[in-house]
Design an enzyme around this catalytic site. Structure first.
Site, PDB file in Angstrom:
ATOM      1  N   GLY A 239     -31.748  15.498   6.488  1.00 21.10           N
ATOM      2  CA  GLY A 239     -30.338  15.693   6.309  1.00 21.10           C
ATOM      3  C   GLY A 239     -29.488  15.452   7.197  1.00 21.10           C
ATOM      4  O   GLY A 239     -28.183  15.240   7.004  1.00 21.10           O
ATOM      5  N   PRO A 276     -36.472  13.874   9.378  1.00 18.90           N
ATOM      6  CA  PRO A 276     -35.321  13.079   9.410  1.00 18.90           C
ATOM      7  C   PRO A 276     -35.513  11.679   9.014  1.00 18.90           C
ATOM      8  O   PRO A 276     -36.801  11.253   8.995  1.00 18.90           O
ATOM      9  CB  PRO A 276     -34.926  13.283  10.953  1.00 18.90           C
ATOM     10  CG  PRO A 276     -36.196  13.350  11.515  1.00 18.90           C
ATOM     11  CD  PRO A 276     -36.911  14.332  10.611  1.00 18.90           C
ATOM     12  N   GLY A 277     -34.744  11.150   8.048  1.00 16.71           N
ATOM     13  CA  GLY A 277     -34.905   9.638   7.654  1.00 16.71           C
ATOM     14  C   GLY A 277     -33.831   8.908   8.033  1.00 16.71           C
ATOM     15  O   GLY A 277     -33.989   8.139   9.218  1.00 16.71           O
ATOM     16  N   ARG A 278     -32.591   9.282   7.591  1.00 14.91           N
ATOM     17  CA  ARG A 278     -31.431   8.388   7.865  1.00 14.91           C
ATOM     18  C   ARG A 278     -31.132   8.562   9.272  1.00 14.91           C
ATOM     19  O   ARG A 278     -30.683   7.349   9.792  1.00 14.91           O
ATOM     20  CB  ARG A 278     -30.334   9.182   7.208  1.00 14.91           C
ATOM     21  CG  ARG A 278     -29.070   8.238   7.435  1.00 14.91           C
ATOM     22  CD  ARG A 278     -27.707   9.185   6.298  1.00 14.91           C
ATOM     23  NE  ARG A 278     -28.126   9.794   5.198  1.00 14.91           N
ATOM     24  CZ  ARG A 278     -27.912   9.099   4.158  1.00 14.91           C
ATOM     25  NH1 ARG A 278     -27.352   7.859   4.108  1.00 14.91           N
ATOM     26  NH2 ARG A 278     -28.287   9.612   2.939  1.00 14.91           N
ATOM     27  N   ARG A 314     -25.789   1.110  -1.485  1.00 17.77           N
ATOM     28  CA  ARG A 314     -25.208   2.345  -1.313  1.00 17.77           C
ATOM     29  C   ARG A 314     -23.615   2.391  -1.637  1.00 17.77           C
ATOM     30  O   ARG A 314     -23.062   3.231  -2.162  1.00 17.77           O
ATOM     31  CB  ARG A 314     -25.315   2.779   0.312  1.00 17.77           C
ATOM     32  CG  ARG A 314     -26.786   2.906   0.456  1.00 17.77           C
ATOM     33  CD  ARG A 314     -27.094   3.466   2.067  1.00 17.77           C
ATOM     34  NE  ARG A 314     -26.401   4.833   2.110  1.00 17.77           N
ATOM     35  CZ  ARG A 314     -25.434   5.229   2.698  1.00 17.77           C
ATOM     36  NH1 ARG A 314     -24.434   4.006   3.349  1.00 17.77           N
ATOM     37  NH2 ARG A 314     -24.788   6.290   2.788  1.00 17.77           N
ATOM     38  N   TYR A 318     -22.815   5.191  -4.156  1.00 20.85           N
ATOM     39  CA  TYR A 318     -22.331   6.481  -3.755  1.00 20.85           C
ATOM     40  C   TYR A 318     -20.997   6.370  -2.890  1.00 20.85           C
ATOM     41  O   TYR A 318     -20.317   7.211  -2.204  1.00 20.85           O
ATOM     42  CB  TYR A 318     -23.108   6.918  -2.324  1.00 20.85           C
ATOM     43  CG  TYR A 318     -24.476   7.208  -2.148  1.00 20.85           C
ATOM     44  CD1 TYR A 318     -25.297   8.057  -3.400  1.00 20.85           C
ATOM     45  CD2 TYR A 318     -25.592   6.353  -1.650  1.00 20.85           C
ATOM     46  CE1 TYR A 318     -26.550   8.259  -3.285  1.00 20.85           C
ATOM     47  CE2 TYR A 318     -26.792   6.501  -1.905  1.00 20.85           C
ATOM     48  CZ  TYR A 318     -27.266   7.334  -2.555  1.00 20.85           C
ATOM     49  OH  TYR A 318     -28.730   7.550  -2.821  1.00 20.85           O
ATOM     50  N   CYS A 346     -23.206 -10.194 -11.099  1.00 26.12           N
ATOM     51  CA  CYS A 346     -22.015  -9.911 -12.319  1.00 26.12           C
ATOM     52  C   CYS A 346     -21.820  -8.521 -12.636  1.00 26.12           C
ATOM     53  O   CYS A 346     -22.335  -8.166 -13.966  1.00 26.12           O
ATOM     54  CB  CYS A 346     -22.843 -10.712 -13.474  1.00 26.12           C
ATOM     55  SG  CYS A 346     -23.148 -12.558 -12.934  1.00 26.12           S
ATOM     56  N   GLU A 347     -21.220  -7.970 -11.721  1.00 27.65           N
ATOM     57  CA  GLU A 347     -20.926  -6.581 -12.017  1.00 27.65           C
ATOM     58  C   GLU A 347     -19.735  -6.045 -11.355  1.00 27.65           C
ATOM     59  O   GLU A 347     -19.656  -6.611  -9.706  1.00 27.65           O
ATOM     60  CB  GLU A 347     -22.082  -5.545 -11.491  1.00 27.65           C
ATOM     61  CG  GLU A 347     -23.352  -5.687 -12.085  1.00 27.65           C
ATOM     62  CD  GLU A 347     -23.646  -4.546 -13.351  1.00 27.65           C
ATOM     63  OE1 GLU A 347     -22.789  -3.714 -13.376  1.00 27.65           O
ATOM     64  OE2 GLU A 347     -24.647  -4.985 -13.640  1.00 27.65           O
ATOM     65  N   TYR A 375     -32.168   3.738   3.472  1.00 27.40           N
ATOM     66  CA  TYR A 375     -31.800   3.540   2.255  1.00 27.40           C
ATOM     67  C   TYR A 375     -30.751   2.185   1.701  1.00 27.40           C
ATOM     68  O   TYR A 375     -30.053   2.074   0.949  1.00 27.40           O
ATOM     69  CB  TYR A 375     -30.759   4.734   1.904  1.00 27.40           C
ATOM     70  CG  TYR A 375     -31.408   6.120   1.950  1.00 27.40           C
ATOM     71  CD1 TYR A 375     -32.483   6.418   1.359  1.00 27.40           C
ATOM     72  CD2 TYR A 375     -30.959   6.873   3.044  1.00 27.40           C
ATOM     73  CE1 TYR A 375     -33.169   7.687   1.623  1.00 27.40           C
ATOM     74  CE2 TYR A 375     -31.592   8.199   3.442  1.00 27.40           C
ATOM     75  CZ  TYR A 375     -32.615   8.594   2.639  1.00 27.40           C
ATOM     76  OH  TYR A 375     -33.297   9.516   3.072  1.00 27.40           O
TER      77      TYR A 375
HETATM   78  C1  PLP Z   1     -34.639  12.218   1.511  1.00 26.67           C
HETATM   79  C2  PLP Z   1     -35.507  13.307   1.962  1.00 26.67           C
HETATM   80  C3  PLP Z   1     -35.744  13.548   3.575  1.00 26.67           C
HETATM   81  C4  PLP Z   1     -34.748  12.899   4.548  1.00 26.67           C
HETATM   82  O1  PLP Z   1     -33.324  12.993   4.369  1.00 26.67           O
HETATM   83  P1  PLP Z   1     -32.275  12.251   5.288  1.00 26.67           P
HETATM   84  O2  PLP Z   1     -31.163  12.535   4.861  1.00 26.67           O
HETATM   85  O3  PLP Z   1     -32.730  10.796   5.238  1.00 26.67           O
HETATM   86  O4  PLP Z   1     -32.685  12.821   6.703  1.00 26.67           O
HETATM   87  C5  PLP Z   1     -36.189  14.600   4.025  1.00 26.67           C
HETATM   88  N1  PLP Z   1     -37.056  15.678   3.208  1.00 26.67           N
HETATM   89  C6  PLP Z   1     -37.063  15.471   1.906  1.00 26.67           C
HETATM   90  C7  PLP Z   1     -37.789  16.534   1.119  1.00 26.67           C
HETATM   91  C8  PLP Z   1     -36.127  14.362   1.401  1.00 26.67           C
HETATM   92  O5  PLP Z   1     -36.057  14.371  -0.019  1.00 26.67           O
END
Ligand code: PLP
Length: 421
Positions: A239, A276-278, A314, A318, A346-347, A375
């Site tokens: 997150g 972490p992902g993002r 995105r 969002y 076409c949107e 994402y």
């Molecule tokens: C989406 C998600 C993440 C990653 O969130 P980021 O904002 O990309 O860091 C981590 N844990 C869970 C359970 C998620 O659903």
């Protein structure tokens, strides 16, 4: 910091000019930087150094095999949210004891597959899921290590669609019910409680909601231990937000996040997991597109690109902002003009930016969307029968196509026609 910089007036990914990749593979395409992925992963490793920890990359943010392999080789764990993502982690060579399984709707088949092939832990999201997992594990003669995902009821102060830790959100169990569910877990066959899990949302730009949540988790850890449970691992979710604009955003750094974790949870003698992902993938990727037309409208001009909402959703989903910059550096800042930047779908929602100041761009010229690694590709579709765009990975002066663009025949031949037609 990333590795997409102008050199000699041309935007590069590490040591490769993006013009070279565009000439070879055509536009649009995603391009990722190995050095940036590595750097971001390492920032978390350093932030938690000295604590027993595992950084699990949230695969859902960017799931290409080459990216997973890059991170897996550095020692990353993986956070998966489906059987498909589990198989991606597995295919990338990540061992089961570094894979955690999150998600609110795990099926029996997904549980059985992960139990059979090895799993670090399931992050269980409800009492109902816990009972099903106990059943699946005991039928297989296995033990499922679990944490319970608790919902701490804190507002992550992020976009509505990516807040997950308020009581009205579908995720986890209310923190007030946690003790009762842990008590039930202790009686179930095939279940081994190992810790607690929490994930309150995505793109958080302030540490305060994290700290509020982690403080509640610290209290819960003490309560559960007093109840006789073994809590040896805390999964703190992902997150942490990233800067999407160069100018005015300064989200907390991984070092500050790590220092806060140490302060709030450091004396509990637990292993820390983060997901972490993002922050790892976001600024490690860009999307490169070509201008098709500059269309003069009434009172506003439209820059029509060959990338669209199906490639990067995105902004439509969002209202997200992406910096969009020319691949050939603009000579002066003074001749910028506001344009609406749109795709060909076409949107009306297929709009990337409204009244964005851009330098003059002619058809055929290249632009790059920054911060498109997370994402981006994973949320793309073939809406309007637009082929999924290729993904490229750069490593110093080399690059490779890590997912090719399908041909139109590939796309059409995925359909099958019934015998009566
Ligand atoms: C989406 C998600 C993440 C990653 O969130 P980021 O904002 O990309 O860091 C981590 N844990 C869970 C359970 C998620 O659903």
């Amino acid at each position: 910091m990333d590795h997409f910089l102008y050199r000699g007036g041309i935007l590069h990914a590490e040591d490769v000019p993006l013009t070279e990749i565009a000439a070879a593979v055509g536009t649009p395409f995603y391009c990722y930087s190995t050095a940036t992925l590595t750097r971001h992963f390492q920032l978390f490793q350093d932030a938690l150094a000295g604590m027993d920890h595992l950084v699990c990359f949230a695969i859902k943010s960017l799931s290409n095999q080459a990216v997973l392999r890059t991170l897996g080789k550095l020692g990353a764990g993986m956070d998966v949210v489906s059987g498909g993502e589990y198989r991606r982690a597995q295919a990338a060579g990540v061992p089961g004891d570094r894979i955690v399984f999150s998600g609110v709707g795990k099926t029996r088949d997904e549980m059985a597959y992960a139990l059979t092939h090895g799993i670090r832990q399931f992050n269980v999201e409800s009492a109902e899921e816990l009972r099903v997992l106990a059943d699946v594990a005991s039928c297989l003669g296995k033990t499922a290590p679990i944490t319970l995902r608790v919902n701490p009821d804190v507002d992550a102060k992020t976009h509505e669609k990516i807040a997950t830790g308020r009581k009205e959100d579908k995720f986890g169990v209310p923190i007030a019910s946690a003790r009762a569910i842990y008590a039930e877990a202790a009686t179930l066959p095939g279940i081994e409680v190992v810790g607690i899990d929490v994930h309150i949302g995505s793109q958080l730009t302030d540490l305060a909601p994290f700290e509020a949540a982690f403080t509640k988790i610290a209290d819960l850890t003490r309560e559960l231990r007093a109840d006789g449970h073994v809590i040896r691992r805390l999964d703190l979710g992902g997150g942490l937000g990233i800067p999407y604009t160069r100018s005015n955003e300064t989200p907390p750094l991984p070092t500050e996040y790590g220092a806060m974790i140490r302060r709030v949870l450091g004396d509990l003698d637990v292993e820390i997991e983060i997901e972490p992902g993002r922050l790892i993938a976001g600024n490690a990727g860009i999307l490169v597109a070509s201008v098709i037309y500059l269309k003069q409208g009434e009172g506003r001009d439209f820059l029509i690109l060959d990338a669209a909402m199906n490639d990067l959703i995105r902004p439509a989903m969002y209202g997200a902002h992406h910096d969009i910059i020319p691949v050939i550096e603009a000579q002066t800042a003074s001749d910028q003009r506001p344009v609406d930047i749109v795709g060909p779908v076409c949107e009306s929602g297929d709009t990337f930016a409204r009244q964005r100041a851009m330098p003059p761009l002619a058809p055929g010229e290249l632009v790059a969307f920054r911060s498109a690694g997370a994402y981006g590709a994973v949320m793309s579709s073939e809406y309007n029968t637009r082929p999924m765009i290729p993904e490229i990975l750069v490593h110093e002066d080399q690059y490779a196509v890590i997912r090719p663009r399908p041909s139109f025949d590939d796309m059409i031949n995925r359909d099958t026609v019934p015998p009566w037609l």
